[in-house]
Design a protein around this motif. Structure first.
Motif, PDB file in Angstrom:
ATOM      1  N   ALA A 192       2.766  -2.342   7.909  1.00  0.00           N
ATOM      2  CA  ALA A 192       1.994  -2.884   9.034  1.00  0.00           C
ATOM      3  C   ALA A 192       1.744  -1.806  10.091  1.00  0.00           C
ATOM      4  O   ALA A 192       0.638  -1.720  10.644  1.00  0.00           O
ATOM      5  CB  ALA A 192       2.731  -4.073   9.646  1.00  0.00           C
ATOM      6  N   VAL A 193       2.731  -0.983  10.358  1.00  0.00           N
ATOM      7  CA  VAL A 193       2.539   0.116  11.309  1.00  0.00           C
ATOM      8  C   VAL A 193       1.541   1.119  10.743  1.00  0.00           C
ATOM      9  O   VAL A 193       0.685   1.641  11.462  1.00  0.00           O
ATOM     10  CB  VAL A 193       3.889   0.788  11.651  1.00  0.00           C
ATOM     11  N   TRP A 194       1.600   1.377   9.446  1.00  0.00           N
ATOM     12  CA  TRP A 194       0.661   2.291   8.810  1.00  0.00           C
ATOM     13  C   TRP A 194      -0.775   1.770   8.942  1.00  0.00           C
ATOM     14  O   TRP A 194      -1.706   2.553   9.145  1.00  0.00           O
ATOM     15  CB  TRP A 194       1.013   2.499   7.345  1.00  0.00           C
ATOM     16  N   LEU A 195      -0.956   0.454   8.835  1.00  0.00           N
ATOM     17  CA  LEU A 195      -2.292  -0.118   9.014  1.00  0.00           C
ATOM     18  C   LEU A 195      -2.842   0.171  10.405  1.00  0.00           C
ATOM     19  O   LEU A 195      -4.046   0.360  10.574  1.00  0.00           O
ATOM     20  CB  LEU A 195      -2.261  -1.636   8.798  1.00  0.00           C
ATOM     21  N   LEU A 196      -1.953   0.202  11.383  1.00  0.00           N
ATOM     22  CA  LEU A 196      -2.400   0.427  12.757  1.00  0.00           C
ATOM     23  C   LEU A 196      -2.683   1.898  13.068  1.00  0.00           C
ATOM     24  O   LEU A 196      -3.593   2.202  13.826  1.00  0.00           O
ATOM     25  CB  LEU A 196      -1.361  -0.104  13.741  1.00  0.00           C
ATOM     26  N   VAL A 197      -1.917   2.811  12.510  1.00  0.00           N
ATOM     27  CA  VAL A 197      -2.066   4.216  12.872  1.00  0.00           C
ATOM     28  C   VAL A 197      -2.980   4.995  11.937  1.00  0.00           C
ATOM     29  O   VAL A 197      -3.323   6.141  12.233  1.00  0.00           O
ATOM     30  CB  VAL A 197      -0.696   4.927  12.962  1.00  0.00           C
ATOM     31  N   GLU A 198      -3.401   4.406  10.841  1.00  0.00           N
ATOM     32  CA  GLU A 198      -4.264   5.102   9.894  1.00  0.00           C
ATOM     33  C   GLU A 198      -5.631   5.372  10.530  1.00  0.00           C
ATOM     34  O   GLU A 198      -6.262   4.479  11.081  1.00  0.00           O
ATOM     35  CB  GLU A 198      -4.435   4.245   8.632  1.00  0.00           C
ATOM     36  N   ARG A 199      -6.084   6.603  10.450  1.00  0.00           N
ATOM     37  CA  ARG A 199      -7.381   6.978  11.005  1.00  0.00           C
ATOM     38  C   ARG A 199      -8.409   6.973   9.876  1.00  0.00           C
ATOM     39  O   ARG A 199      -8.184   7.532   8.815  1.00  0.00           O
ATOM     40  CB  ARG A 199      -7.330   8.374  11.620  1.00  0.00           C
ATOM     41  N   ARG A 200      -9.533   6.340  10.142  1.00  0.00           N
ATOM     42  CA  ARG A 200     -10.608   6.291   9.158  1.00  0.00           C
ATOM     43  C   ARG A 200     -11.866   6.896   9.756  1.00  0.00           C
ATOM     44  O   ARG A 200     -12.011   6.993  10.961  1.00  0.00           O
ATOM     45  CB  ARG A 200     -10.872   4.846   8.754  1.00  0.00           C
ATOM     46  N   PHE A 251       3.724 -13.506   8.266  1.00  0.00           N
ATOM     47  CA  PHE A 251       3.923 -14.115   6.948  1.00  0.00           C
ATOM     48  C   PHE A 251       5.149 -13.524   6.256  1.00  0.00           C
ATOM     49  O   PHE A 251       5.960 -14.255   5.675  1.00  0.00           O
ATOM     50  CB  PHE A 251       2.682 -13.921   6.074  1.00  0.00           C
ATOM     51  N   GLY A 252       5.307 -12.215   6.351  1.00  0.00           N
ATOM     52  CA  GLY A 252       6.468 -11.563   5.730  1.00  0.00           C
ATOM     53  C   GLY A 252       7.780 -11.996   6.357  1.00  0.00           C
ATOM     54  O   GLY A 252       8.759 -12.254   5.658  1.00  0.00           O
ATOM     55  N   MET A 253       7.805 -12.098   7.673  1.00  0.00           N
ATOM     56  CA  MET A 253       9.033 -12.533   8.339  1.00  0.00           C
ATOM     57  C   MET A 253       9.349 -13.994   8.032  1.00  0.00           C
ATOM     58  O   MET A 253      10.521 -14.368   7.925  1.00  0.00           O
ATOM     59  CB  MET A 253       8.929 -12.323   9.849  1.00  0.00           C
ATOM     60  N   ALA A 284      -2.446  -6.841  10.697  1.00  0.00           N
ATOM     61  CA  ALA A 284      -1.034  -6.435  10.693  1.00  0.00           C
ATOM     62  C   ALA A 284      -0.147  -7.549  11.251  1.00  0.00           C
ATOM     63  O   ALA A 284       0.934  -7.807  10.716  1.00  0.00           O
ATOM     64  CB  ALA A 284      -0.856  -5.156  11.500  1.00  0.00           C
ATOM     65  N   CYS A 285      -0.604  -8.227  12.302  1.00  0.00           N
ATOM     66  CA  CYS A 285       0.182  -9.335  12.866  1.00  0.00           C
ATOM     67  C   CYS A 285       0.331 -10.474  11.862  1.00  0.00           C
ATOM     68  O   CYS A 285       1.407 -11.065  11.733  1.00  0.00           O
ATOM     69  CB  CYS A 285      -0.475  -9.849  14.140  1.00  0.00           C
TER      70      CYS A 285
END
Length: 104
Positions: free
Chosen positions: A85-93, A41-43, A35-36
């Motif tokens: 990016a936030v979704w990548l962090l909070v997604e539970r697998r 890269f996006g910024m 995510a970082c």
């Protein structure tokens, strides 16, 4: 009573918790780095496009409507990138998916 007839009771309830915690920690760290990297890269791309719009505006002054038309999609794309990016962090697998991700 002989030694072979006795049953041995072992408490195995918390045996896998440390493995689960380690896998979860490693998977979160991997997702955090991903995510970082995505956000940085996006910024960088947003900043480069914003500088390009600024140079274009300096060379040939743009109207307010055209400026808004160029900057609004840029900012909405940046917000979508941050949301992803936030979704990548909070997604539970599931544990198996996290272990597979760590293994890669």
């Amino acid at each position: 009573m002989s030694a072979t007839s006795q049953t041995i009771q072992l408490d195995t309830r918390g045996a896998g918790d440390d493995v689960r915690a380690a896998i979860s920690r490693l998977a979160f760290r991997r997702r955090l780095w991903r995510a970082c990297a995505l956000v940085s890269f996006g910024m960088a791309c947003v900043f480069a496009l914003l500088c390009l719009i600024g140079v274009l505006d300096y060379a040939r002054p743009l109207t307010r409507g055209l400026r808004i038309g160029l900057v609004a999609p840029l900012l909405s794309g940046a917000m979508a990138l941050l949301t992803y990016a936030v979704w990548l962090l909070v997604e539970r697998r599931r544990l198996s998916e996290r272990a597979r991700e760590v293994e890669r």
